[in-house]
Write a protein that holds these residues in place. Structure first.
Motif, PDB file in Angstrom:
ATOM      1  N   THR A 165       0.697  -1.141  -0.141  1.00  0.00           N
ATOM      2  CA  THR A 165       0.176  -0.003  -0.048  1.00  0.00           C
ATOM      3  C   THR A 165       0.907   1.259  -0.118  1.00  0.00           C
ATOM      4  OG1 THR A 165      -1.766  -1.126   1.316  1.00  0.00           O
ATOM      5  CG2 THR A 165      -1.702   1.353   1.233  1.00  0.00           C
ATOM      6  N   VAL A 184       0.724   3.862  -3.267  1.00  0.00           N
ATOM      7  CA  VAL A 184       0.419   5.049  -3.080  1.00  0.00           C
ATOM      8  C   VAL A 184       1.433   6.165  -3.150  1.00  0.00           C
ATOM      9  CG1 VAL A 184      -0.873   6.683  -1.404  1.00  0.00           C
ATOM     10  CG2 VAL A 184      -1.813   4.322  -1.618  1.00  0.00           C
ATOM     11  N   THR A 234      -9.305   3.577   0.513  1.00  0.00           N
ATOM     12  CA  THR A 234      -9.354   4.559   1.733  1.00  0.00           C
ATOM     13  C   THR A 234      -8.522   5.689   1.795  1.00  0.00           C
ATOM     14  OG1 THR A 234      -9.963   2.441   3.193  1.00  0.00           O
ATOM     15  CG2 THR A 234      -9.563   4.461   4.270  1.00  0.00           C
ATOM     16  N   THR A 235      -6.996   5.429   1.558  1.00  0.00           N
ATOM     17  CA  THR A 235      -6.030   6.597   1.592  1.00  0.00           C
ATOM     18  C   THR A 235      -6.437   7.587   0.539  1.00  0.00           C
ATOM     19  OG1 THR A 235      -4.441   4.933   2.424  1.00  0.00           O
ATOM     20  CG2 THR A 235      -3.784   7.156   1.385  1.00  0.00           C
ATOM     21  N   GLU A 291      -5.400   1.131  -0.343  1.00  0.00           N
ATOM     22  CA  GLU A 291      -4.990   2.254  -0.926  1.00  0.00           C
ATOM     23  C   GLU A 291      -6.337   3.147  -1.368  1.00  0.00           C
ATOM     24  OE1 GLU A 291      -3.228   0.699  -4.507  1.00  0.00           O
ATOM     25  OE2 GLU A 291      -1.714  -0.350  -3.552  1.00  0.00           O
ATOM     26  N   THR A 319      -3.527  12.006  -6.667  1.00  0.00           N
ATOM     27  CA  THR A 319      -4.534  10.981  -6.402  1.00  0.00           C
ATOM     28  C   THR A 319      -5.121  10.171  -7.615  1.00  0.00           C
ATOM     29  OG1 THR A 319      -5.168  12.784  -4.732  1.00  0.00           O
ATOM     30  CG2 THR A 319      -6.577  10.852  -4.947  1.00  0.00           C
TER      31      THR A 319
END
Length: 222
Positions: A86, A90, A159-160, A157, A122
């Motif tokens: 993750t 990210v 959620t982040t 990932e 993002t």
């Protein structure tokens, strides 16, 4: 139809679904035959609003299904390997996207360069847990350690990514970097996540069970 074709080649059906979306879009179908594309997807405000409404409902249902498939026990079971994947999955693409936004000319960016850079980072780092889960399931990887790590890292990932999107929207809404607005966004997102993973999940599961046991109509649960 493309999903069926992909499955016959040993690929997940979702790959065919994604290809169908690209083919029907303005970059291919609209480019090759613009008149037919305009006939099927009119640019009038009424039709666009109808399509937008259906799209919004689809997105909400997709997020609902994604949330129902989120398994926190799975994340805890695979532990550090999923966390490492993750962080790499990210941090690296987000840093590349953010740097790209900083180096792009100001005349092609929509407004605030910081917001555009955060959005680019993002967009490159976020993944769709629903699509990841479907691919892993259709490839019969779900019961393997590798499949569990992939799904667990995709959950984290995702959620982040949503947290970063919330912060980005907070900055965009304030018109720039404001400590008060940013703190309010972060606290609100943290409270929402905490409630979603505790009381919210229990409430939704209870409602589904109650409706399923009480109502007799065919689509009551939905």
């Amino acid at each position: 139809g493309l999903g069926e074709v992909m499955q016959r080649f040993g690929q997940p059906a979702i790959i065919g679904n994604l290809l169908a979306g690209l083919i029907l879009g303005p970059s291919l179908f609209g480019w090759l035959w613009p008149e037919a594309h305009a006939l099927i997807f009119p640019k009038g405000p009424e039709t666009k609003n109808l399509i937008t409404g259906i799209s919004d409902m689809g997105v909400m249902m997709l997020l609902l299904l994604t949330g129902m498939e989120t398994d926190l026990k799975l994340v805890r079971r695979v532990g550090m390997p999923a966390i490492a994947v993750t962080i790499a999955g990210v941090a690296v693409p987000f840093a590349c996207g953010f740097a790209l936004g900083q180096f792009l000319p100001a005349d092609i960016l929509p407004g605030n360069k910081l917001v555009a850079s955060l959005f680019l980072g993002t967009a490159l780092s976020i993944s769709s847990i629903k699509i990841v889960a479907m691919v892993v399931r259709e490839m019969n990887f779900m019961r393997r350690n590798l499949g569990q790590i992939i799904v667990a890292s995709a959950i984290m990932e995702d959620t982040t990514g949503w947290i970063i999107i919330a912060i980005t929207l907070g900055i965009a809404g304030a018109g720039g970097f404001a400590i008060g607005t940013l703190a309010k966004t972060i606290i609100g997102t943290a409270v929402f996540l905490a409630l979603s993973y505790t009381i919210g999940r229990k409430l939704v599961f209870w409602l589904i069970r109650w409706v399923n046991d009480t109502f007799v109509s065919e689509y009551a649960v939905v």
